[in-house]
Structures are given as C-alpha cells and as structure tokens.
Scaffold this motif. Sequence first.
Motif, mmCIF file in Angstrom:
data_model
loop_
_atom_site.group_PDB
_atom_site.id
_atom_site.type_symbol
_atom_site.label_atom_id
_atom_site.label_comp_id
_atom_site.label_asym_id
_atom_site.label_seq_id
_atom_site.Cartn_x
_atom_site.Cartn_y
_atom_site.Cartn_z
ATOM 1 N N LEU A 1 10.068 10.275 -1.609
ATOM 2 C CA LEU A 1 8.855 9.596 -1.173
ATOM 3 C C LEU A 1 8.495 8.529 -2.194
ATOM 4 O O LEU A 1 8.587 8.770 -3.399
ATOM 5 C CB LEU A 1 7.706 10.592 -1.017
ATOM 6 C CG LEU A 1 7.994 11.716 -0.015
ATOM 7 C CD1 LEU A 1 8.090 13.042 -0.759
ATOM 8 C CD2 LEU A 1 6.937 11.783 1.054
ATOM 9 N N THR A 2 8.077 7.337 -1.720
ATOM 10 C CA THR A 2 7.892 6.206 -2.627
ATOM 11 C C THR A 2 6.477 5.631 -2.540
ATOM 12 O O THR A 2 6.292 4.464 -2.172
ATOM 13 C CB THR A 2 8.924 5.097 -2.309
ATOM 14 O OG1 THR A 2 8.730 4.638 -0.971
ATOM 15 C CG2 THR A 2 10.346 5.621 -2.461
ATOM 16 N N PRO A 3 5.449 6.411 -2.886
ATOM 17 C CA PRO A 3 4.079 5.901 -2.764
ATOM 18 C C PRO A 3 3.662 5.003 -3.922
ATOM 19 O O PRO A 3 4.126 5.171 -5.051
ATOM 20 C CB PRO A 3 3.251 7.193 -2.781
ATOM 21 C CG PRO A 3 4.055 8.120 -3.659
ATOM 22 C CD PRO A 3 5.497 7.814 -3.321
ATOM 23 N N ASN A 4 2.775 4.034 -3.629
ATOM 24 C CA ASN A 4 2.034 3.389 -4.715
ATOM 25 C C ASN A 4 0.861 4.296 -5.076
ATOM 26 O O ASN A 4 0.714 5.398 -4.525
ATOM 27 C CB ASN A 4 1.590 1.980 -4.313
ATOM 28 C CG ASN A 4 0.703 1.963 -3.067
ATOM 29 O OD1 ASN A 4 -0.026 2.917 -2.798
ATOM 30 N ND2 ASN A 4 0.771 0.882 -2.304
ATOM 31 N N VAL A 5 0.014 3.865 -5.989
ATOM 32 C CA VAL A 5 -1.047 4.746 -6.476
ATOM 33 C C VAL A 5 -1.997 5.151 -5.352
ATOM 34 O O VAL A 5 -2.384 6.323 -5.243
ATOM 35 C CB VAL A 5 -1.812 4.067 -7.630
ATOM 36 C CG1 VAL A 5 -3.016 4.909 -8.038
ATOM 37 C CG2 VAL A 5 -0.891 3.870 -8.834
ATOM 38 N N MET A 6 -2.374 4.212 -4.498
ATOM 39 C CA MET A 6 -3.286 4.538 -3.410
ATOM 40 C C MET A 6 -2.625 5.472 -2.401
ATOM 41 O O MET A 6 -3.253 6.416 -1.906
ATOM 42 C CB MET A 6 -3.751 3.253 -2.723
ATOM 43 C CG MET A 6 -4.624 2.363 -3.594
ATOM 44 S SD MET A 6 -6.112 3.224 -4.180
ATOM 45 C CE MET A 6 -6.952 3.525 -2.630
ATOM 46 N N GLU A 7 -1.373 5.227 -2.087
ATOM 47 C CA GLU A 7 -0.659 6.102 -1.156
ATOM 48 C C GLU A 7 -0.458 7.485 -1.750
ATOM 49 O O GLU A 7 -0.533 8.493 -1.028
ATOM 50 C CB GLU A 7 0.685 5.473 -0.792
ATOM 51 C CG GLU A 7 0.557 4.235 0.074
ATOM 52 C CD GLU A 7 1.844 3.424 0.156
ATOM 53 O OE1 GLU A 7 2.016 2.683 1.139
ATOM 54 O OE2 GLU A 7 2.668 3.514 -0.784
#
Length: 294
Positions: A157-163
């Motif tokens: 899974l490759t989320p940014n901080v908000m994700e």
Amino acid sequence: MDENSIIALTKQLAPPLTNDKHKGQAGRIGVFGGSLEYTGAPYFAAIASLKVGADLSHVFCAREAAPVIKSYSPELIVHPLLDAPGAAAQIEPWLDRLHVVLIGPGLGREASTFKVIDEVVEMCKVRKKPLVIDADGLYYVSINPDVLREYPSPVILTPNVMEFTRLIGSNGEGNKKEQSGNFLALAKNITILCKGHDDEIFNREALVRVAGGGSGRRCGGQGDLLSGAVSTFLAWALEQLKPCDNRPLIAAFAACKLARACNARAFAKYGRSMTCSDMIHEIHPVFDELFERR
C-alpha cells in the motif's frame, strides 16, 4: 535489514537482458483505474511500469476513459471493462496473464466500480496475485479493510500522509509502524510505503526510511509514477530474489529511490515548470545509475 544490504539487493532486481527470453517474462502489469474524470493517473502508472522495464502494461478502465488513455500512448494495452456489463467475468481471463495487479490510479469512488473491484480482488486472492494499492484504491481499502484479511500474497500500500491517516485511523503523527499494528495484522504479507519528506516503508518485521533526492516541486502524477515502478520492481523481486518476507520492502525501496532521483533530475532541468512527464523521461538514466549491474 540495514540500508546497505537493501541497496545491494535492489541491484539484483532487474532480470538480465538476454536473447533467450520471450515477451512477457520481464513483467506483465495490470493497472486498474481510469474514469471519466481521471485519465492521466493510470497512464502515468502504466507507462512508468514499462519504462522501468516491464514487458507489458495493461490498463483496465471505464469505457469513457479508454480512448483518451489510448491516445496518450500506443504502448499500453487498454481494456474498457470496469463499467461494462458483467465486468468481472470479462476481466477474469486476463488476470492469469498478470504478474502484479495495481489498483487505484484514477479509479474514482463510484459504488458500482468498487463492486467490480470487490470481485477482482477476490479473483486475485484465489490466484495469489500480488497487489499494489494506491490513490482511490486506498480509499476503497479504508472503507473495506477486511478485503485484505488473510490475503495470501504480497500487498504493498502506498499512501501519502493524508491517505495514511484515513487508512489507519490515526493523526499521521508519531510511530507509523506502531499505529499500523492492527492493519498489518490483517495479513502477514502487507507492506506499507508511507510517502512524505522521508518515505517510510515497513511490514510486521522491518522498517526502512528513504531520504534524499526529490525537490520542492509537487506536481501531479508523481505518486502514480511511483506505484507503477513499485509494481514492476515487485514482479522482479518475487522472481529474482530468494524467498524472504522482505522482498516487497526491497521493491518499494527501489521505487522510492528511483522516483526521488527522477524528481531531482527533472527539477534541475525545468524547475517550477517540471511535470510528471519530465520525470518519466528521466527513468532511463536514473535506472542505469542506480540499478544496472556493472
């Protein structure tokens, strides 16, 4: 694993370029995304997977998105099936051909699309297909985390901080690996790549940070480029490296290094005018510098 060991392993990822291989052996990637509003994201993910070195890149998108994505590049194999009648049944025969499935770039958040993705993930689970999940795919997982419960193959899974905040249900501050404990417990094969000033990549057993490179220019499409690169590196890691739980972490580390270096090189040339397309053009020299065997 220490960083030097990981760097050494990233140099073993790319399969040798020999004359005894046939088309498809170096990676067949399937990108599930592309809607009426979002056509660039699946293109950047799919073309990045090719430019890194996959042989074939398929895009499974909504009907309205297909002509647009096809017009961006003749290199991509585009399937306008996500909103077709009986979509899952039409998609199913293609899954056996894919080494890695990437879900999310430009997917949109229509309930009808998510129902198709439910079926796709279940078919991937039966076939033990590795998954990379990004963008709207992360939103899909955040509202339906059980879809990954006991998933038998690697999932990145490759989320940014908000994700990440939405996915884990935290404020995004503090120790992200500790905060992710319940989520990582869904399946033994989950790896999270949390994008930020420093990227953090972790699974149940290990954590590594990636710093350096990059720039202050945050143009759209960079995350899609990263997810496409992760997909190809993951296909290679599972094929080229001896079995170990950290192969997805190594693949994610390589993709982060590549994306950051592409950003830095493109920014040095174009500054504020830099776009993701400029970064795509830097993949070859960056790959040659970081990953080619000498």
